[in-house]
Design a protein around this motif. Structure first.
Motif, mmCIF file in Angstrom:
data_model
loop_
_atom_site.group_PDB
_atom_site.id
_atom_site.type_symbol
_atom_site.label_atom_id
_atom_site.label_comp_id
_atom_site.label_asym_id
_atom_site.label_seq_id
_atom_site.Cartn_x
_atom_site.Cartn_y
_atom_site.Cartn_z
ATOM 1 N N ALA A 1 0.975 -4.305 4.168
ATOM 2 C CA ALA A 1 1.280 -2.881 4.072
ATOM 3 C C ALA A 1 2.556 -2.631 3.269
ATOM 4 O O ALA A 1 2.639 -1.660 2.515
ATOM 5 N N LEU A 2 3.546 -3.504 3.401
ATOM 6 C CA LEU A 2 4.790 -3.318 2.660
ATOM 7 C C LEU A 2 4.624 -3.652 1.188
ATOM 8 O O LEU A 2 5.266 -3.039 0.345
ATOM 9 N N GLY A 3 3.779 -4.611 0.867
ATOM 10 C CA GLY A 3 3.463 -4.922 -0.520
ATOM 11 C C GLY A 3 4.514 -5.770 -1.202
ATOM 12 O O GLY A 3 5.555 -6.095 -0.639
ATOM 13 N N MET B 1 0.841 -1.184 0.000
ATOM 14 C CA MET B 1 0.000 0.000 0.000
ATOM 15 C C MET B 1 0.879 1.238 0.000
ATOM 16 O O MET B 1 2.013 1.213 0.440
ATOM 17 N N LYS B 2 0.295 2.312 -0.475
ATOM 18 C CA LYS B 2 1.036 3.567 -0.516
ATOM 19 C C LYS B 2 0.377 4.583 0.398
ATOM 20 O O LYS B 2 -0.804 4.502 0.693
ATOM 21 N N GLY B 3 1.158 5.541 0.799
ATOM 22 C CA GLY B 3 0.618 6.664 1.545
ATOM 23 C C GLY B 3 0.360 6.362 3.005
ATOM 24 O O GLY B 3 0.977 5.487 3.621
ATOM 25 N N ILE B 4 -0.586 7.100 3.541
ATOM 26 C CA ILE B 4 -0.866 7.038 4.971
ATOM 27 C C ILE B 4 -1.506 5.717 5.372
ATOM 28 O O ILE B 4 -1.342 5.258 6.501
ATOM 29 N N GLY B 5 -2.220 5.055 4.445
ATOM 30 C CA GLY B 5 -2.852 3.778 4.763
ATOM 31 C C GLY B 5 -1.840 2.697 5.098
ATOM 32 O O GLY B 5 -2.002 1.949 6.056
ATOM 33 N N GLY B 6 -0.784 2.621 4.306
ATOM 34 C CA GLY B 6 0.264 1.642 4.583
ATOM 35 C C GLY B 6 0.996 1.933 5.872
ATOM 36 O O GLY B 6 1.348 1.025 6.625
#
Length: 75
Positions: free
Chosen positions: A47-49, A1-6
């Motif tokens: 989150a890291l993807g 994920m990117k941004g604040i969500g990750g």
């Protein structure tokens, strides 16, 4: 994920790891602590993807990574 969500998922995963260690001290809550631990690892890994495809393709063909190419060009 990117941004604040990750970022929030990683912090939630770290909190889950801490929480699982704390409740792991009580013997009868060990199964719950194990579930929290596995769930936290899944959150962090989501989150890291995945790794990027372009990086693996270049190294599979035997080419040098971009950082090594820049060093060769600069001397």
């Amino acid at each position: 994920m990117k941004g604040i969500g990750g970022c929030l998922l990683v912090f939630l995963g770290l909190f889950g790891l801490f929480f699982s260690i704390v409740i792991g001290f009580t013997f009868y809550l060990l199964p719950l602590a194990f579930l929290f631990f596995i769930g936290s690892l899944l959150l962090i890994s989501y989150a890291l993807g995945p790794i990027k495809e372009e990086r693996t393709k270049k190294t599979d063909r035997g080419e040098a990574p971009p950082s090594e190419k820049m060093e060769e060009e600069n001397g």
